[in-house]
Design a protein around this motif. Structure first.
Motif, PDB file in Angstrom:
ATOM      1  N   CYS A  66      37.054  34.920  47.658  1.00  0.00           N
ATOM      2  CA  CYS A  66      38.207  34.032  47.428  1.00  0.00           C
ATOM      3  C   CYS A  66      38.170  32.835  48.374  1.00  0.00           C
ATOM      4  CB  CYS A  66      39.512  34.795  47.610  1.00  0.00           C
ATOM      5  SG  CYS A  66      39.885  35.952  46.276  1.00  0.00           S
ATOM      6  N   TRP A  67      37.827  33.072  49.636  1.00  0.00           N
ATOM      7  CA  TRP A  67      37.767  31.972  50.602  1.00  0.00           C
ATOM      8  C   TRP A  67      36.653  30.990  50.237  1.00  0.00           C
ATOM      9  CZ3 TRP A  67      41.049  29.837  53.592  1.00  0.00           C
ATOM     10  CH2 TRP A  67      40.659  28.988  54.619  1.00  0.00           C
ATOM     11  N   PRO A 127      37.151  36.794  37.480  1.00  0.00           N
ATOM     12  CA  PRO A 127      37.925  36.905  36.231  1.00  0.00           C
ATOM     13  C   PRO A 127      38.987  37.999  36.225  1.00  0.00           C
ATOM     14  CG  PRO A 127      35.598  36.591  35.756  1.00  0.00           C
ATOM     15  CD  PRO A 127      35.698  36.811  37.231  1.00  0.00           C
ATOM     16  N   ALA A 128      38.735  39.139  36.864  1.00  0.00           N
ATOM     17  CA  ALA A 128      39.693  40.248  36.807  1.00  0.00           C
ATOM     18  C   ALA A 128      40.689  40.233  37.962  1.00  0.00           C
ATOM     19  CB  ALA A 128      38.949  41.582  36.792  1.00  0.00           C
ATOM     20  N   GLU A 149      30.320  46.720  41.633  1.00  0.00           N
ATOM     21  CA  GLU A 149      30.284  45.512  40.793  1.00  0.00           C
ATOM     22  C   GLU A 149      31.524  45.378  39.923  1.00  0.00           C
ATOM     23  OE1 GLU A 149      25.427  45.219  40.369  1.00  0.00           O
ATOM     24  OE2 GLU A 149      26.645  45.690  38.632  1.00  0.00           O
ATOM     25  N   ILE A 150      32.676  45.731  40.496  1.00  0.00           N
ATOM     26  CA  ILE A 150      33.945  45.498  39.807  1.00  0.00           C
ATOM     27  C   ILE A 150      34.534  44.213  40.362  1.00  0.00           C
ATOM     28  CG2 ILE A 150      36.255  46.400  39.336  1.00  0.00           C
ATOM     29  CD1 ILE A 150      35.136  49.208  39.778  1.00  0.00           C
ATOM     30  N   ALA A 151      34.457  43.129  39.601  1.00  0.00           N
ATOM     31  CA  ALA A 151      34.915  41.823  40.082  1.00  0.00           C
ATOM     32  C   ALA A 151      36.410  41.688  39.873  1.00  0.00           C
ATOM     33  CB  ALA A 151      34.169  40.699  39.367  1.00  0.00           C
ATOM     34  N   VAL A 196      44.752  28.638  41.545  1.00  0.00           N
ATOM     35  CA  VAL A 196      44.746  29.850  40.726  1.00  0.00           C
ATOM     36  C   VAL A 196      43.660  29.777  39.656  1.00  0.00           C
ATOM     37  CG1 VAL A 196      46.083  31.140  38.998  1.00  0.00           C
ATOM     38  CG2 VAL A 196      47.157  30.448  41.147  1.00  0.00           C
ATOM     39  N   GLU A 197      43.545  28.609  39.025  1.00  0.00           N
ATOM     40  CA  GLU A 197      42.533  28.412  37.969  1.00  0.00           C
ATOM     41  C   GLU A 197      41.120  28.602  38.517  1.00  0.00           C
ATOM     42  OE1 GLU A 197      41.153  24.536  35.498  1.00  0.00           O
ATOM     43  OE2 GLU A 197      43.310  24.946  35.478  1.00  0.00           O
ATOM     44  N   SER A 198      40.883  28.077  39.725  1.00  0.00           N
ATOM     45  CA  SER A 198      39.554  28.207  40.333  1.00  0.00           C
ATOM     46  C   SER A 198      39.261  29.657  40.727  1.00  0.00           C
ATOM     47  CB  SER A 198      39.460  27.314  41.575  1.00  0.00           C
ATOM     48  OG  SER A 198      39.574  25.958  41.219  1.00  0.00           O
TER      49      SER A 198
END
Length: 300
Positions: free
Chosen positions: A285-286, A117-118, A87-89, A109-111
């Motif tokens: 990411c996709w 977040p990390a 669970e390391i995002a 990038v913002e999305s």
């Protein structure tokens, strides 16, 4: 064979210079050179052509580098999967963006950062062809390109972000045709600064002028969008740009825009290589990228 040897080789291919590659890897030049020679000895091939300095890679070396990139990418995917299992995002993502889409890369990038977040992001501006080559060679995880540039082989997966619109653009002092639209013939009478002919966007513009049977007066060409924006602000030249490549509204003087008619439709999208196995990071990411539709954001 050690992973550090593969990392050294990939760095050497990137920098094409032993000292700069060693500095990038945080080791001495002799240590990097020795590691490369050991790798050559283990594989039984010459990877690097060298005399007093690096002259390039041998054909065998090019194949070893491609294999090294794929191996390191696979290992990175394994590490990211292990991280997600705990669970390391986070993780690292490399994105290649063609120059006309540089302005909208920040929306992607913002999305991505909102969803992960990390996430550590590395964004590189390159031509569509360079982005596709970088994806194939594992240098990029995602790319933003013209979708008509994708090869027919089906090695890439794509998601359309928007349909490109071209506009005639100029500083306030230039007398553009009245109304919100103008023809390509009308645009051809203005002295222009354009992206150079290596850019797909410029090739689209040239084909439109050719279809209109007019010859534009192009006085300035560059592959750098920032230089084109700077020239526009001087008021000496007009330009023809995709809406996505216009300067941000808060940068300098407000610019005049005229939608070119007929406006070519060129789809721009997010692409990635098809992989039988992908990391949890790439899956996430996709999914974030496929949720994006920038049509409204770029409407005039």
């Amino acid at each position: 064979m050690f992973l550090r040897q593969l990392n050294y080789l990939v760095a050497l291919d990137q920098f094409r210079h032993f000292s700069r590659a060693a500095e990038h890897c945080g080791v001495s030049q002799p240590a990097l050179s020795t590691a490369i020679r050991q790798l050559e000895h283990e594989l039984g091939v010459t990877i690097v052509r060298r005399r007093q300095r690096m002259l390039g890679l041998t054909p065998e070396g090019e194949r070893v580098v491609a294999w090294a990139r794929q191996s390191l990418a696979a290992l990175d995917g394994l590490k990211q999967d292990a991280g997600f299992a705990h669970e390391i995002a986070g993780g690292r993502l490399t994105v290649g963006v063609m120059p006309p889409a540089m302005q909208i890369a920040s929306l992607l990038v913002e999305s991505l950062r909102a969803g992960i977040p990390a996430l550590r992001l590395e964004v590189t501006v390159a031509t569509s062809a360079e982005v596709l080559r970088g994806l194939a060679e594992q240098q990029f995880n995602l790319g933003i390109v013209y979708l008509d540039q994708l090869p027919a082989a089906g090695d890439f997966e794509a998601h359309q972000l928007y349909a490109e619109q071209h506009v005639l653009v100029a500083a306030p002092g230039m007398a553009l045709p009245s109304g919100k639209r103008c023809s390509w013939a009308a645009a051809a009478v203005f002295p222009l600064c354009l992206l150079d002919r290596s850019m797909r966007s410029r090739q689209i513009v040239d084909s439109c002028f050719e279809a209109a049977k007019v010859q534009p007066e192009v006085l300035y060409e560059t592959n750098a969008l920032e230089l084109l924006h700077a020239e526009l602000r001087t008021g000496r030249l007009a330009s023809i740009l995709p809406v996505a490549a216009l300067p941000a509204r808060n940068e300098g003087l407000p610019l005049q825009l005229r939608r070119l008619d007929p406006s070519p439709v060129a789809s721009v999208g997010l692409v990635r290589m098809r992989h039988p196995m992908e990391s949890g990071l790439m899956t996430r990411c996709w999914a974030v990228g496929k949720a994006l539709d920038l049509t409204a954001a770029l409407a005039l």
